[in-house]
Design a protein around this motif. Sequence first.
Motif, short mmCIF file in Angstrom:
data_model
loop_
_atom_site.label_atom_id
_atom_site.label_comp_id
_atom_site.label_asym_id
_atom_site.label_seq_id
_atom_site.Cartn_x
_atom_site.Cartn_y
_atom_site.Cartn_z
N ILE A 107 20.90 -3.09 4.80
CA ILE A 107 19.46 -3.28 4.62
C ILE A 107 18.88 -1.98 4.09
O ILE A 107 19.17 -0.90 4.62
CB ILE A 107 18.75 -3.68 5.93
N TYR A 108 18.06 -2.08 3.06
CA TYR A 108 17.39 -0.91 2.48
C TYR A 108 15.89 -1.15 2.52
O TYR A 108 15.40 -2.16 1.99
CB TYR A 108 17.83 -0.67 1.04
N ILE A 109 15.16 -0.24 3.17
CA ILE A 109 13.73 -0.39 3.37
C ILE A 109 12.99 0.82 2.82
O ILE A 109 13.36 1.96 3.12
CB ILE A 109 13.40 -0.57 4.86
N SER A 110 11.97 0.58 2.02
CA SER A 110 11.10 1.67 1.56
C SER A 110 9.70 1.09 1.38
O SER A 110 9.40 -0.01 1.86
CB SER A 110 11.64 2.29 0.27
N PHE A 111 8.83 1.84 0.69
CA PHE A 111 7.46 1.35 0.56
C PHE A 111 6.86 1.80 -0.76
O PHE A 111 7.29 2.79 -1.36
CB PHE A 111 6.60 1.85 1.73
N TRP A 112 5.90 1.04 -1.22
CA TRP A 112 5.11 1.42 -2.38
C TRP A 112 3.94 2.28 -1.91
O TRP A 112 3.35 2.01 -0.87
CB TRP A 112 4.57 0.18 -3.10
N SER A 113 3.60 3.29 -2.67
CA SER A 113 2.51 4.20 -2.30
C SER A 113 1.23 3.42 -2.06
O SER A 113 0.82 2.58 -2.87
CB SER A 113 2.29 5.24 -3.40
N GLY A 114 0.61 3.68 -0.92
CA GLY A 114 -0.64 3.02 -0.58
C GLY A 114 -0.49 1.65 0.03
O GLY A 114 -1.49 1.01 0.39
N GLN A 115 0.74 1.17 0.18
CA GLN A 115 0.98 -0.15 0.74
C GLN A 115 1.48 -0.04 2.18
O GLN A 115 1.92 1.03 2.63
CB GLN A 115 2.02 -0.89 -0.12
N PRO A 116 1.46 -1.14 2.93
CA PRO A 116 1.90 -1.08 4.33
C PRO A 116 3.38 -0.75 4.45
O PRO A 116 4.17 -0.98 3.52
CB PRO A 116 1.61 -2.50 4.84
N ARG A 117 3.76 -0.23 5.61
CA ARG A 117 5.17 -0.03 5.90
C ARG A 117 5.84 -1.38 6.16
O ARG A 117 5.24 -2.30 6.69
CB ARG A 117 5.34 0.86 7.12
N THR A 118 7.11 -1.45 5.80
CA THR A 118 7.85 -2.69 6.01
C THR A 118 8.08 -2.93 7.50
O THR A 118 8.37 -2.02 8.27
CB THR A 118 9.20 -2.63 5.28
N ASP A 119 7.96 -4.19 7.89
CA ASP A 119 8.16 -4.63 9.27
C ASP A 119 9.23 -5.72 9.23
O ASP A 119 9.01 -6.80 8.67
CB ASP A 119 6.84 -5.16 9.81
N LEU A 120 10.41 -5.44 9.81
CA LEU A 120 11.53 -6.38 9.76
C LEU A 120 12.07 -6.64 11.16
O LEU A 120 12.35 -5.70 11.91
CB LEU A 120 12.66 -5.84 8.87
#
Length: 285
Positions: A107-120
Amino acid sequence: MPGARTAGIARGVAACLLFLSAALLSAGPAGASTLAVACGDVLTTNTTLTADLTCPGDALTIGADNVDLDLNGHTITGSGTGKGLTLFSRVGATVRNGTIGGFTHSIYISFWSGQPRTDLTATDVRLLAPIDAWPGTITLTGTRPNACLMSGLRLVDGLLTVDRCTLTGQTVMVRSRGSAIRDSALTAGSLTVSATDQGTFTRNVFDAFPMGLSNDSRRNLVKANVFKNSVTAGIGASETFLPQDANVIEYNLFTGNDIGLYTDAMLRHLIVRRNVFNLTSAPTD
């Protein structure tokens, strides 16, 4: 005869309604995909696998919030590269009931700038390759024996919650405030907790799996665990400068280790109490 005709129509309508109700009940979750899943797909609706999936590179990406991926007992397998499941700034994602392995990262998790953090949330999933997450909120749960497995983790600026799972390999948590590992079996690896506050590590078995608290970790609770079969079981706890920030190590059993607790610096405000140290193997020097 009007009365007989009316009764016949009523029975016909009732039969149609019964058929429709049965069809709806067997259709599964609302919005669940009935299409075959292929390598490289971006999932934007609830999806259930109908067969194993083998991918030469990246496998699947969750591309919308609140998507449920039911592996349905199947396995997603890689060829030694790529990512099994990728998420960027997605909340409410769930994956359950299957295996992901054969990738650089399961599993690879990251985020787009200004967007919410991933919740899995992963339930009864066996991850045969490490998780890489920066940042993210990850919950791993097993509801039956041997159903939950995590094979390594690098989590930065995120939150990890693990219950009733097996952990192997190198597990590194950095700035993971409020994380918890409970009622789990940790074997053949290590746990490094760095710059992390208010973590809870309780009722686990650390078997050849040393634990280290380092680099300004504060107010962590390490309680009612078994630490065994390590050269140095732990815990190289870092210094805290205020009494209320002390890490607490209590009610643990250290057995069969060459060294139970070790630190190479003078510590202040580390609480070690009511632990049991049982040497069952001879020191090597």
